[in-house]
Scaffold this motif. Sequence first.
Motif, short mmCIF file in Angstrom:
data_model
loop_
_atom_site.label_atom_id
_atom_site.label_comp_id
_atom_site.label_asym_id
_atom_site.label_seq_id
_atom_site.Cartn_x
_atom_site.Cartn_y
_atom_site.Cartn_z
N GLY A 42 -36.75 -55.28 -34.22
CA GLY A 42 -36.82 -55.63 -35.63
C GLY A 42 -35.45 -55.80 -36.27
O GLY A 42 -35.28 -56.63 -37.17
N THR A 43 -34.46 -55.04 -35.80
CA THR A 43 -33.10 -55.20 -36.30
C THR A 43 -32.55 -56.58 -35.99
O THR A 43 -31.99 -57.27 -36.86
CB THR A 43 -32.18 -54.12 -35.70
N VAL A 44 -32.72 -57.01 -34.76
CA VAL A 44 -32.25 -58.34 -34.37
C VAL A 44 -33.01 -59.41 -35.13
O VAL A 44 -32.43 -60.40 -35.61
CB VAL A 44 -32.41 -58.53 -32.85
N ASP A 45 -34.32 -59.23 -35.28
CA ASP A 45 -35.14 -60.20 -36.01
C ASP A 45 -34.68 -60.31 -37.46
O ASP A 45 -34.54 -61.42 -38.01
CB ASP A 45 -36.60 -59.78 -35.94
N GLY A 46 -34.44 -59.16 -38.13
CA GLY A 46 -34.01 -59.21 -39.52
C GLY A 46 -32.64 -59.85 -39.69
O GLY A 46 -32.41 -60.61 -40.64
N MET A 47 -31.71 -59.57 -38.77
CA MET A 47 -30.39 -60.19 -38.88
C MET A 47 -30.47 -61.69 -38.64
O MET A 47 -29.74 -62.48 -39.28
CB MET A 47 -29.44 -59.53 -37.88
N ILE A 48 -31.34 -62.13 -37.74
CA ILE A 48 -31.52 -63.57 -37.53
C ILE A 48 -32.06 -64.22 -38.80
O ILE A 48 -31.63 -65.33 -39.19
CB ILE A 48 -32.45 -63.82 -36.33
N GLN A 49 -33.00 -63.55 -39.48
CA GLN A 49 -33.52 -64.09 -40.73
C GLN A 49 -32.41 -64.24 -41.77
O GLN A 49 -32.32 -65.26 -42.47
CB GLN A 49 -34.62 -63.18 -41.26
N SER A 50 -31.55 -63.24 -41.88
CA SER A 50 -30.47 -63.30 -42.87
C SER A 50 -29.48 -64.41 -42.54
O SER A 50 -29.06 -65.18 -43.43
CB SER A 50 -29.75 -61.95 -42.94
N PHE A 51 -29.08 -64.53 -41.28
CA PHE A 51 -28.12 -65.57 -40.92
C PHE A 51 -28.74 -66.97 -41.00
O PHE A 51 -28.02 -67.94 -41.26
CB PHE A 51 -27.58 -65.31 -39.51
N SER A 52 -30.04 -67.08 -40.80
CA SER A 52 -30.67 -68.39 -40.96
C SER A 52 -30.66 -68.82 -42.42
O SER A 52 -30.55 -70.02 -42.72
CB SER A 52 -32.10 -68.34 -40.43
N VAL A 53 -30.76 -67.85 -43.35
CA VAL A 53 -30.66 -68.19 -44.78
C VAL A 53 -29.27 -68.73 -45.09
O VAL A 53 -29.11 -69.72 -45.83
CB VAL A 53 -30.97 -66.94 -45.63
N ILE A 54 -28.25 -68.10 -44.53
CA ILE A 54 -26.88 -68.57 -44.76
C ILE A 54 -26.67 -69.94 -44.14
O ILE A 54 -26.05 -70.84 -44.75
CB ILE A 54 -25.87 -67.57 -44.17
N ALA A 55 -27.21 -70.15 -42.95
CA ALA A 55 -26.99 -71.43 -42.26
C ALA A 55 -27.71 -72.58 -42.94
O ALA A 55 -27.20 -73.71 -42.95
CB ALA A 55 -27.45 -71.31 -40.81
N ARG A 56 -28.85 -72.34 -43.53
CA ARG A 56 -29.63 -73.43 -44.11
C ARG A 56 -29.42 -73.60 -45.60
O ARG A 56 -29.97 -74.52 -46.20
CB ARG A 56 -31.12 -73.17 -43.85
N SER A 57 -28.64 -72.71 -46.22
CA SER A 57 -28.46 -72.80 -47.67
C SER A 57 -27.58 -73.99 -48.06
O SER A 57 -27.80 -74.60 -49.09
CB SER A 57 -27.87 -71.50 -48.20
#
Length: 271
Positions: free
Chosen positions: A192-207
């Motif tokens: 879940g830690t890896v999953d949550g960090m991927i979600q956060s970095f995907s927000v930064i990458a797609r913003s």
Amino acid sequence: MLRRSHAYSLSLCVASVALMLGIFLTSQAVTAQDAAADAEPAAAEPAAPAAGNDGAANEAPAEAPKSVFEWVYNALSYYFWIFMVISIVFVALLVMNIMNARRENVVPLTLVESFEACLEENQVQEAYDMAKEDESFLGKVLSAGLEKVSLGYDKAIEAMQEVGEEENMKLDHRLSYLALIGSLSPMIGLFGTVDGMIQSFSVIARSGGTPDPSKLADGISTALFTTLVGLALAIPAIAAYNILRNRVDRLALEVGITSEGLMSRFQNVGK
């Protein structure tokens, strides 16, 4: 058998209560979400502007704050149900192993006294029937020894050791599931830690610009809460496993000493 059925029934009751509590808390969170969603359209309607107060009428309405449980539930997402199932299984296994590791279920004092009294009066058949009907660890060991005592003391001790190893292995197998939960929960939390960090970095990458802080916080919350809950399950599971394992080993040793002491009067049989 009666003691074991009581342990299973108690474990099932505890697991059912934990499941109903989880469903109740989840329904409360969903109800809070629905109430907040129904309140948003009413809050979004602009109030009638008061005379001489045009600046206040243009202000956006404040968003209703989330409760702590609602925030945690949204952060955990589907991990909430995974940890809920693991916690229910953990509670049921813990209660079952505590019941099985009781002295009355392993080395009952009443059986020791009654068995010794029968042997003192040379009532070997009554002693065998008493041990055979008893479902405790010691009862199975003594009944196995008396079944082979006619072949000699050495055969009786060998049969007792075989049954003792088998019963000890059963207790260890039940305890091993607690160790499995202690090892599995942190791994799920790490996932879940890896999953949550991927979600956060995907927000930064797609913003494409400055990311929304609330969306970043959602992924980080998922990462942190899954780690926290995974460790919160693993720590008591590992502690309970080690404590109960030491107790089971000590009681198994006591079964061996007690059974050999009770059967020592048959040392001359077969010689």
